[in-house]
Write a protein that holds these residues in place. Structure first.
Motif, mmCIF file in Angstrom:
data_model
loop_
_atom_site.group_PDB
_atom_site.id
_atom_site.type_symbol
_atom_site.label_atom_id
_atom_site.label_comp_id
_atom_site.label_asym_id
_atom_site.label_seq_id
_atom_site.Cartn_x
_atom_site.Cartn_y
_atom_site.Cartn_z
ATOM 1 N N MET A 162 0.819 -1.209 0.000
ATOM 2 C CA MET A 162 0.000 0.000 0.000
ATOM 3 C C MET A 162 0.857 1.265 0.000
ATOM 4 S SD MET A 162 -3.156 0.997 -0.170
ATOM 5 C CE MET A 162 -4.150 -0.388 0.411
ATOM 6 N N GLY A 163 1.927 1.260 0.779
ATOM 7 C CA GLY A 163 2.817 2.422 0.799
ATOM 8 C C GLY A 163 3.454 2.687 -0.552
ATOM 9 N N ILE A 164 3.793 1.611 -1.280
ATOM 10 C CA ILE A 164 4.374 1.768 -2.619
ATOM 11 C C ILE A 164 3.345 2.380 -3.563
ATOM 12 C CG2 ILE A 164 5.401 0.542 -4.572
ATOM 13 C CD1 ILE A 164 6.319 -1.604 -2.577
ATOM 14 N N LEU A 165 2.103 1.911 -3.484
ATOM 15 C CA LEU A 165 1.041 2.478 -4.322
ATOM 16 C C LEU A 165 0.867 3.970 -4.033
ATOM 17 C CD1 LEU A 165 -1.383 2.295 -6.254
ATOM 18 C CD2 LEU A 165 -2.778 1.600 -4.279
ATOM 19 N N GLU A 166 0.840 4.343 -2.765
ATOM 20 C CA GLU A 166 0.655 5.743 -2.398
ATOM 21 C C GLU A 166 1.796 6.603 -2.933
ATOM 22 O OE1 GLU A 166 0.391 5.345 1.773
ATOM 23 O OE2 GLU A 166 -1.720 4.727 1.771
ATOM 24 N N GLU A 167 3.024 6.090 -2.841
ATOM 25 C CA GLU A 167 4.172 6.838 -3.355
ATOM 26 C C GLU A 167 4.106 6.972 -4.877
ATOM 27 O OE1 GLU A 167 7.629 4.898 -1.900
ATOM 28 O OE2 GLU A 167 7.341 5.588 0.173
ATOM 29 N N GLN A 168 3.678 5.900 -5.568
ATOM 30 C CA GLN A 168 3.541 5.973 -7.026
ATOM 31 C C GLN A 168 2.530 7.035 -7.428
ATOM 32 O OE1 GLN A 168 2.576 1.988 -8.275
ATOM 33 N NE2 GLN A 168 4.716 1.434 -8.606
ATOM 34 N N ILE A 169 1.427 7.106 -6.711
ATOM 35 C CA ILE A 169 0.412 8.115 -7.008
ATOM 36 C C ILE A 169 0.979 9.511 -6.774
ATOM 37 C CG2 ILE A 169 -1.807 9.071 -6.259
ATOM 38 C CD1 ILE A 169 -2.685 6.175 -5.663
ATOM 39 N N GLU A 170 1.646 9.707 -5.634
ATOM 40 C CA GLU A 170 2.212 11.023 -5.311
ATOM 41 C C GLU A 170 3.235 11.466 -6.357
ATOM 42 O OE1 GLU A 170 1.841 13.359 -2.964
ATOM 43 O OE2 GLU A 170 0.166 12.378 -1.973
ATOM 44 N N LEU A 208 -9.118 8.010 -4.443
ATOM 45 C CA LEU A 208 -7.852 8.263 -3.749
ATOM 46 C C LEU A 208 -6.939 9.126 -4.611
ATOM 47 C CD1 LEU A 208 -5.908 7.736 -1.380
ATOM 48 C CD2 LEU A 208 -5.172 5.658 -2.569
ATOM 49 N N ILE A 209 -6.860 8.811 -5.902
ATOM 50 C CA ILE A 209 -6.037 9.616 -6.812
ATOM 51 C C ILE A 209 -6.557 11.047 -6.867
ATOM 52 C CG2 ILE A 209 -5.365 9.920 -9.229
ATOM 53 C CD1 ILE A 209 -5.454 6.820 -9.452
ATOM 54 N N LEU A 210 -7.880 11.216 -6.967
ATOM 55 C CA LEU A 210 -8.464 12.563 -7.009
ATOM 56 C C LEU A 210 -8.156 13.325 -5.729
ATOM 57 C CD1 LEU A 210 -10.214 14.738 -8.301
ATOM 58 C CD2 LEU A 210 -12.231 13.567 -7.348
ATOM 59 N N ARG A 211 -8.264 12.663 -4.576
ATOM 60 C CA ARG A 211 -7.938 13.325 -3.306
ATOM 61 C C ARG A 211 -6.515 13.856 -3.323
ATOM 62 N NH1 ARG A 211 -9.806 9.148 1.461
ATOM 63 N NH2 ARG A 211 -12.077 9.492 1.389
ATOM 64 N N ARG A 212 -5.579 13.009 -3.781
ATOM 65 C CA ARG A 212 -4.171 13.427 -3.790
ATOM 66 C C ARG A 212 -3.938 14.566 -4.782
ATOM 67 N NH1 ARG A 212 -1.381 9.517 -0.746
ATOM 68 N NH2 ARG A 212 -2.915 8.994 0.851
ATOM 69 N N ARG A 213 -4.636 14.541 -5.922
ATOM 70 C CA ARG A 213 -4.513 15.650 -6.869
ATOM 71 C C ARG A 213 -5.001 16.952 -6.225
ATOM 72 N NH1 ARG A 213 -3.294 13.374 -11.797
ATOM 73 N NH2 ARG A 213 -4.330 11.424 -12.415
ATOM 74 N N LEU A 214 -6.141 16.883 -5.553
ATOM 75 C CA LEU A 214 -6.707 18.077 -4.926
ATOM 76 C C LEU A 214 -5.858 18.547 -3.754
ATOM 77 C CD1 LEU A 214 -10.492 17.158 -5.041
ATOM 78 C CD2 LEU A 214 -9.330 18.911 -6.404
#
Length: 264
Positions: A162-170, A208-214
Motif C-alpha cells: 500500500m505504501g508503494i502504491l501511495e508513493e507511485q500516485i504522489e 484516492l487519486i483525485l484526493r491526492r490531486r486536490l
C-alpha cells in the motif's frame, strides 16, 4: 491547568495540563480553513490523538490523512508539515525525549502507520499517571477523553504494497493514472487492489487519486508561486476549468479563495 477559551485563531490551545514525570498534555482546536503549518518539528516526543476533524500530514514525500481516533506519534526533532482540511480538535501528549527513550523503552516510530501500538502504550501510561494524581481538572474533560481512549477501535492492518502504491500516485500526479496500470506494476489484480484500498482508505482507487490531486493543488494554490493553469497541469487536471470545478465540488473552495488563504 489553563482555563478553556473560545477558539478564534487558526490554532487555539483550549486546555493545558502539567502531569509531571516528563508529561504535559494540551487540547488544541484548529479552524481548518486557515490552519496550515509548513515544515517544523517539536522539541518533545509528541503523540497526537485526533478527537474530531481531519488533517493531512506530510513527511518527506509521504502524505498521510488522519481522521477521528487516529494516533500520530513523532520523535523529537522529526520534521513534518500539517494542513487541516476541516475544523479539528486534537489531544496532544508532549513527552520528555529522555523519558520516552529510557523509561518507556519504545523505538522511534516515524509516521502514522507504524505508531499505533506505541501510541496505545503511551495513552495507557498517561491514563495511569492521571489516575495516580489529584489533577486540577474541574471540567473533567481530560479524564473523560483518556477514559474513552481505552476503547479506541484498532485500525485494520494494511498490505505491504500500500505504501508503494501511495508513493507511485504522489510521484505521478501529473500523469493520466489508470487503475489497471497501477495494479499491473504491483503484480496485483485490479479488483484485489481496489478492495484493499477501500478497506484502508474508505474510497475507490480513482477517488484516492483525485484526493491526492486536490491535496497538492490546494497546497500549490496557497503557496501562490504557480499560475492556475500550471497548477492544473502539475496535478493531472485537463485544464484550469476542470481543476476549478473539482475544487468546488469536493473542497468547497475557489482557486481565488485558496490564494487569499495563503496570504493570511
Amino acid at each position: 491547568m489553563t482555563r478553556p477559551v473560545r477558539p478564534t485563531q487558526p490554532a487555539t490551545r483550549l486546555c493545558q495540563w502539567a502531569i509531571g514525570q516528563g508529561l504535559e498534555i494540551d487540547l488544541f482546536h484548529y479552524t481548518g480553513r486557515a490552519a496550515d503549518f509548513g515544515r517544523h518539528h517539536h522539541e518533545s516526543c509528541d503523540l497526537s490523538l485526533i478527537l474530531h476533524g481531519e488533517l493531512l500530514e506530510r513527511t518527506g514525500s509521504r502524505q498521510s490523512r488522519g481522521q477521528a481516533s487516529f494516533l500520530c506519534l513523532k520523535p523529537a526533532g522529526f520534521e513534518h508539515s500539517d494542513h487541516f482540511v476541516a475544523e479539528t480538535e486534537i489531544l496532544r501528549l508532549r513527552i520528555d525525549p529522555a523519558v520516552f527513550r529510557s523509561d518507556l523503552e519504545l523505538a522511534s516510530y516515524r509516521g502514522w502507520r507504524r505508531s499505533e501500538a506505541a501510541g496505545r502504550q503511551l495513552l495507557q501510561w498517561a491514563r495511569d499517571l492521571v489516575r495516580e494524581q489529584n489533577l486540577d481538572d474541574p471540567s473533567g474533560r481530560l479524564v473523560e477523553i483518556l477514559a474513552a481512549t481505552d476503547e479506541l477501535p484498532a485500525r485494520r492492518p494494511q498490505p505491504p504494497w500500500m505504501g508503494i502504491l501511495e508513493e507511485q500516485i504522489e510521484d505521478r500526479l501529473d500523469e493520466p493514472l489508470r487503475v489497471r496500470d497501477l495494479a499491473r506494476e504491483l503484480a496485483l489484480h485490479p479488483v484485489s487492489m481496489a478492495r484493499a484500498v477501500r478497506r484502508v482508505h474508505g474510497c475507490s482507487v480513482r477517488r484516492l487519486i483525485l484526493r491526492r490531486r486536490l491535496d497538492r493543488a490546494t497546497r500549490e494554490l496557497r503557496r501562490g508561486q504557480l499560475s492556475l493553469a500550471d497548477v492544473a497541469t502539475a496535478t493531472g487536471f485537463s485544464d484550469q476549468a476542470h481543476l476549478t470545478r473539482r475544487l468546488g465540488e469536493h473542497r468547497r473552495f475557489t482557486p481565488g479563495e485558496l490564494r487569499r488563504l495563503g496570504r493570511t
